[in-house]
Design an enzyme around this catalytic site. Structure first.
Site, PDB file in Angstrom:
ATOM      1  N   ASP A  49       0.865  -1.177   0.000  1.00  0.00           N
ATOM      2  CA  ASP A  49       0.000   0.000   0.000  1.00  0.00           C
ATOM      3  C   ASP A  49       0.906   1.232   0.000  1.00  0.00           C
ATOM      4  OD1 ASP A  49      -2.298   1.670   0.655  1.00  0.00           O
ATOM      5  OD2 ASP A  49      -1.464   1.721   2.683  1.00  0.00           O
ATOM      6  N   ASP A  51      -0.298   5.092   1.059  1.00  0.00           N
ATOM      7  CA  ASP A  51      -0.569   6.049   2.143  1.00  0.00           C
ATOM      8  C   ASP A  51      -0.473   5.390   3.512  1.00  0.00           C
ATOM      9  OD1 ASP A  51      -1.245   8.677   1.001  1.00  0.00           O
ATOM     10  OD2 ASP A  51      -2.893   7.618   0.015  1.00  0.00           O
ATOM     11  N   GLU A  96     -13.758   4.374   8.049  1.00  0.00           N
ATOM     12  CA  GLU A  96     -12.634   3.595   7.504  1.00  0.00           C
ATOM     13  C   GLU A  96     -11.911   2.817   8.610  1.00  0.00           C
ATOM     14  OE1 GLU A  96      -9.493   5.860   5.504  1.00  0.00           O
ATOM     15  OE2 GLU A  96      -8.331   4.046   5.237  1.00  0.00           O
ATOM     16  N   SER A 164      -2.551   1.504  -4.508  1.00  0.00           N
ATOM     17  CA  SER A 164      -2.953   2.620  -3.656  1.00  0.00           C
ATOM     18  C   SER A 164      -4.319   3.183  -3.992  1.00  0.00           C
ATOM     19  CB  SER A 164      -1.922   3.741  -3.780  1.00  0.00           C
ATOM     20  OG  SER A 164      -2.421   4.916  -3.209  1.00  0.00           O
ATOM     21  N   ALA A 165      -5.076   3.440  -2.946  1.00  0.00           N
ATOM     22  CA  ALA A 165      -6.364   4.113  -3.098  1.00  0.00           C
ATOM     23  C   ALA A 165      -6.181   5.626  -3.071  1.00  0.00           C
ATOM     24  CB  ALA A 165      -7.314   3.666  -1.996  1.00  0.00           C
ATOM     25  N   LYS A 213      -9.452  -3.510  -2.769  1.00  0.00           N
ATOM     26  CA  LYS A 213      -8.142  -3.950  -3.258  1.00  0.00           C
ATOM     27  C   LYS A 213      -8.091  -5.457  -3.530  1.00  0.00           C
ATOM     28  CE  LYS A 213      -5.509  -0.110  -1.399  1.00  0.00           C
ATOM     29  NZ  LYS A 213      -4.355   0.299  -0.587  1.00  0.00           N
ATOM     30  N   ASP A 238      -1.486  -0.865   5.917  1.00  0.00           N
ATOM     31  CA  ASP A 238      -1.848  -0.279   7.213  1.00  0.00           C
ATOM     32  C   ASP A 238      -3.337  -0.395   7.486  1.00  0.00           C
ATOM     33  OD1 ASP A 238      -2.406   1.922   5.249  1.00  0.00           O
ATOM     34  OD2 ASP A 238      -3.092   2.883   7.087  1.00  0.00           O
TER      35      ASP A 238
HETATM   36  P1  TMP Z   1      -4.807   3.465   1.054  1.00  0.00           P
HETATM   37  O1  TMP Z   1      -3.676   3.844   1.941  1.00  0.00           O
HETATM   38  O2  TMP Z   1      -5.523   2.244   1.522  1.00  0.00           O
HETATM   39  O3  TMP Z   1      -4.373   3.363  -0.382  1.00  0.00           O
HETATM   40  O4  TMP Z   1      -5.936   4.600   1.156  1.00  0.00           O
HETATM   41  C1  TMP Z   1      -5.754   5.933   0.868  1.00  0.00           C
HETATM   42  C2  TMP Z   1      -6.052   6.819   2.023  1.00  0.00           C
HETATM   43  O5  TMP Z   1      -6.517   8.073   1.547  1.00  0.00           O
HETATM   44  C3  TMP Z   1      -7.104   6.343   2.984  1.00  0.00           C
HETATM   45  O6  TMP Z   1      -6.528   6.096   4.242  1.00  0.00           O
HETATM   46  C4  TMP Z   1      -8.072   7.519   3.127  1.00  0.00           C
HETATM   47  C5  TMP Z   1      -7.346   8.667   2.515  1.00  0.00           C
HETATM   48  N1  TMP Z   1      -8.209   9.674   1.900  1.00  0.00           N
HETATM   49  C6  TMP Z   1      -8.049  11.000   2.299  1.00  0.00           C
HETATM   50  O7  TMP Z   1      -7.221  11.291   3.162  1.00  0.00           O
HETATM   51  N2  TMP Z   1      -8.833  11.966   1.732  1.00  0.00           N
HETATM   52  C7  TMP Z   1      -9.771  11.676   0.768  1.00  0.00           C
HETATM   53  O8  TMP Z   1     -10.456  12.578   0.255  1.00  0.00           O
HETATM   54  C8  TMP Z   1      -9.924  10.297   0.360  1.00  0.00           C
HETATM   55  C9  TMP Z   1     -10.938   9.932  -0.683  1.00  0.00           C
HETATM   56  C10 TMP Z   1      -9.114   9.333   0.950  1.00  0.00           C
HETATM   57 MG    MG Z   2      -2.873   3.059   3.607  1.00  0.00          MG
END
Ligand code: TMP
Ligand code: MG
Length: 297
Positions: A49, A51, A96, A164-165, A213, A238
Site C-alpha cells: 500500500d 498512504d 474507515e 494505492s487508493a 483492493k 496499514d
Molecule cells: P490506502 O492507503 O488504503 O491506499 O488509502 C488511501 C487513504 O486516503 C485512505 O486512508 C483515506 C485517505 N483519503 C483521504 O485522506 N482523503 C480523501 O479525500 C480520500 C478519498 C481518501
Molecule cells: Mg494506507
C-alpha cells in the site's frame, strides 16, 4: 529436556525484539521467514500500500499528508472545496478505521467518500505542473528506510507493486521528491486525467478505494502472470483492506503480511494481530521489512 528452539531466525533479528513489534504466531512466521530466505530473491515479489504504509503517518505528533491531503493543504484547492473535503474526511475516516464494522459494511461509504472527493478535486481546475509544488509544500514524506528499500529492491530486480487508493500522480511525485521511481516499481492507483492543455478533467479507470483492493489480481492479471515464478510475497499495509491486495494472485505459495498500525491502536491491535503476521505499532520506519529483506536479498 526443553524442545529445540523453533523460532531461531526471529530471535536472531534485533528488529523483531522491539516492544512495538507483535507476532501472534511465531512458529508460522519462523517457517515463512525460513522459506523466503531459502527460496531467495528470484522467487520474491513485494505488494504494498502507499498512504501510511510507505508514507509516514506522523512527525513530532503532527499527521503527515496522504495523497489527498497534499491537495487539500495546497493553494490549488480553494477554501470552499477544502471545507467540502474536510467534512468528507470527518464523516468517512472514522468509518474507515472503525473496529466494529465489517469491510462489506464499509464499502458503500468508501465509494461515497472517494466519488465525492474526486468531484470536488476535479472542480478545482488545476494543471498537471502544479502538482510538483503542492507536493513540495506539503508534509507528505516516506517512512525512514524507504529509500534504502527501493534502491535495494531495484538493485536485486525484485518487483514492487504499489497498490494505492490514493492518487497515482501524487504518490509518484512524493516518491520522486523523497527517493526515486525505479523501473521495478508498478503503481496501480487512481490517476488523474488531464486534457491536452494540461488541465485536470477527471480520473482515469476504475476507482480504487481502501476496501476494493481484493480486485487487484483481476485488474493486474497480466502483471501477475509475468511474475508467476515469483511465488513468495511480502505484503505491506496499514488497513484491513490491504490484506486483500494479493487475493487471487496465481501460483502464490507463501505470503508474509506486515501491518503498520498507526491509529486507533488499542481498539484494533487484536484484529491486526490476527490478520497480519507481523504488526508494527506506531513505527515510523521500514526497519523490520528492511531487516527481513537483508536476509533474503
Ligand atoms: P490506502 O492507503 O488504503 O491506499 O488509502 C488511501 C487513504 O486516503 C485512505 O486512508 C483515506 C485517505 N483519503 C483521504 O485522506 N482523503 C480523501 O479525500 C480520500 C478519498 C481518501
Ligand atoms: Mg494506507
Amino acid at each position: 529436556r526443553r524442545p529445540k528452539k523453533r523460532t531461531k531466525i526471529i530471535e536472531m533479528m534485533d528488529e523483531l525484539q522491539k516492544e512495538n513489534v507483535y507476532i501472534k504466531d511465531k512458529e508460522r512466521v519462523e517457517k515463512l521467514l525460513c522459506q523466503l530466505i531459502q527460496d531467495g530473491k528470484s522467487k520474491l515479489q513485494i505488494i504494498t500500500d502507499f498512504d501510511m504504509t510507505l508514507s509516514r503517518f506522523s512527525i513530532n505528533g503532527k499527521r503527515c499528508a496522504t495523497c489527498h491531503n497534499v491537495l487539500e493543504d495546497s493553494t490549488l484547492v480553494p477554501e470552499s472545496k477544502k471545507q467540502i473535503l474536510d467534512e468528507l474526511r470527518d464523516t468517512y475516516y472514522p468509518i474507515e478505521i472503525n473496529a466494529k464494522m465489517t469491510i462489506e459494511e464499509k464499502i458503500p461509504f468508501m465509494m461515497e467518500w472517494w466519488t465525492k472527493a474526486q468531484s470536488a478535486i476535479v472542480a478545482c481546475n488545476f494543471r498537471r505542473e502544479d502538482l510538483t509544488r503542492a507536493v513540495r509544500e506539503s508534509n507528505a514524506m516516506l517512512r525512514e528506510g524507504c529509500d534504502w528499500q527501493f534502491h535495494a529492491l531495484h538493485e536485486h530486480s525484485v518487483p514492487m507493486l504499489i497498490f494505492s487508493a490514493g492518487i497515482g500522480d501524487i504518490l509518484e511525485e512524493i516518491i520522486k521528491q523523497h527517493s526515486q521511481m525505479y523501473a521495478n516499481m508498478r503503481v496501480v492507483s487512481n490517476y488523474m486525467d488531464f486534457n491536452h492543455d494540461g488541465m485536470l478533467v477527471g480520473f482515469k479507470g476504475d476507482l480504487v478505494h481502501t476496501y476494493n483492493k481484493n480486485e487487484g489480481a483481476l485488474r493486474n492479471s497480466d502483471y501477475f502472470t509475468t511474475l508467476k515464478e515469483r511465488r513468495n510475497i511480502i505484503l505491506m499495509g496499514d488497513s484491513m483492506g490491504d490484506l486483500r491486495m494479493a487475493d487471487g494472485v496465481p501460483n502464490m505459495q507463501q505470503i508474509l503480511k506486515i501491518g503498520f498500525l498507526n491509529d486507533n491502536i488499542e481498539e484494533r491491535l487484536e484484529k491486526y494481530k490476527e490478520a497480519y503476521d507481523i504488526v508494527l505499532v506506531s513505527d515510523s520506519t521500514m526497519d523490520v521489512p528492511n531487516a527481513i529483506l537483508k536476509k533474503i536479498l
